[in-house]
Scaffold this active site. Structure first.
Site, PDB file in Angstrom:
ATOM      1  N   SER A   1       0.973  -1.162   0.044  1.00 15.45           N
ATOM      2  CA  SER A   1       0.051   0.046  -0.069  1.00 15.45           C
ATOM      3  C   SER A   1       0.823   1.102  -0.101  1.00 15.45           C
ATOM      4  O   SER A   1       2.071   1.149   0.352  1.00 15.45           O
ATOM      5  CB  SER A   1      -0.922  -0.040   1.329  1.00 15.45           C
ATOM      6  OG  SER A   1      -1.583   1.326   1.372  1.00 15.45           O
TER       7      SER A   1
ATOM      8  N   TYR B   1      -1.995  -0.560  10.737  1.00 16.74           N
ATOM      9  CA  TYR B   1      -1.911  -0.776   9.643  1.00 16.74           C
ATOM     10  C   TYR B   1      -0.619  -0.807   8.877  1.00 16.74           C
ATOM     11  O   TYR B   1       0.030  -1.306   8.168  1.00 16.74           O
ATOM     12  CB  TYR B   1      -3.138  -0.392   8.778  1.00 16.74           C
ATOM     13  CG  TYR B   1      -3.182  -0.780   7.462  1.00 16.74           C
ATOM     14  CD1 TYR B   1      -3.822  -1.988   7.000  1.00 16.74           C
ATOM     15  CD2 TYR B   1      -3.192   0.068   6.451  1.00 16.74           C
ATOM     16  CE1 TYR B   1      -3.860  -2.510   5.743  1.00 16.74           C
ATOM     17  CE2 TYR B   1      -3.018  -0.314   4.919  1.00 16.74           C
ATOM     18  CZ  TYR B   1      -3.566  -1.485   4.839  1.00 16.74           C
ATOM     19  OH  TYR B   1      -3.628  -1.746   3.619  1.00 16.74           O
TER      20      TYR B   1
END
Length: 283
Positions: free
Chosen positions: A136, A149
């Site tokens: 990501s 995260y």
């Protein structure tokens, strides 16, 4: 015939990648933690006119991982690629999350990738295969209320960047795929924001501002199919890069970090995500 193994294929990027890779001619083993959630995957495969080998694989369970990969290698002879896509979304901040939440996020998003990659390496070495992870832009730039995260994705980036030259010496190509906002039910799994706001205590105003900004960002999100196309192109690339962003926006965003030696450009940007118009961050 060699196989391409993909984790986390019940929805989103994983589902789209399984279908796109099968359409490109790969024998796809589409795995998911809970096979009862495979209806959408089966429907998409049928609509595309492709056949998938759907199997259970829980990235948090050693036996599940090793058993699945052993069975796949036994049936197909060679594993051409393993694509680590399985992950879990999470919003929260360190003080209110606590250590248990941090461990849960890392278990799926980092240790799950490490577990599958470790088990896959002997098969990939034997077949000079590919090892990919869907990371990501959050693995490059830390983002408010994404400490856990982003920590997991940062760890995946460090793991694969460090592994890259070692694996290459063994004939295995390692790549990281870095999407920005993607329109999928991944974010829907975050849960009820009303409850989240109620539990956020002194961070409530900041979280409200962040959620409003995030809704705008996801209004212009990339489709899972677009990310899948990038992944399939990587499978065909004879010299795939270590790191690839899946959109121009993701590339621009990640580029901020690469030119930001003292971190001020990144934090000046992300601090605006948690303040309402006209407000200034508090110390």
């Amino acid at each position: 015939m060699s196989a391409v193994v993909i984790t986390g294929t019940s929805s989103g990027i994983g589902l789209a990648t399984a279908v796109a890779a099968a359409r490109a001619g790969h024998q796809v083993v589409a795995t998911l933690r809970d096979p009862t959630r495979s209806d959408a995957l089966r429907t998409a495969a049928e609509a595309a006119g492709v056949t998938l080998d759907i199997r259970r694989l829980d990235v948090t369970d050693d036996e599940s991982v090793t058993s699945c990969l052993t069975d796949v290698a036994g049936q197909y002879g060679t594993i051409a690629a393993v694509i680590n896509n399985a992950g879990a979304a999470h919003l929260g901040t360190l003080e209110t999350d606590g250590m248990d939440a941090l461990r849960r996020v890392l278990e799926v998003n980092f240790f799950g990738v490490a577990r599958v990659s470790t088990a896959a390496m002997p098969y990939l070495r034997a077949g000079k295969g590919r090892l990919l992870a869907v990371s990501s832009v959050g693995g490059v730039i830390g983002q408010p209320f994404n400490e856990a995260y982003c920590a997991a994705k940062f760890a995946v980036e460090g793991l694969y960047e460090s592994l890259h030259p070692v694996a290459a010496a063994m004939g295995v190509r390692v790549s990281l795929v870095e999407p920005g906002a993607v329109a999928s039910d991944f974010v829907d799994h975050l849960g009820d924001n009303t409850a989240r706001l109620a539990a956020s205590g002194p961070y409530r105003a900041l979280l409200e501002a962040y959620l409003a900004r995030t809704e705008q960002a996801f209004a212009a999100a990339q489709r899972p199919e677009d990310v899948a196309d990038v992944i399939v192109q990587l499978l065909a690339d004879p010299t795939p890069p270590l790191r690839v962003q899946t959109s121009a926006g993701a590339a621009r965003f990640s580029g901020i970090k690469l030119a930001d030696l003292d971190g001020s450009a990144v934090t000046s940007l992300t601090s605006t995500w948690i303040t309402a118009a006209g407000d200034s961050p508090t110390n």
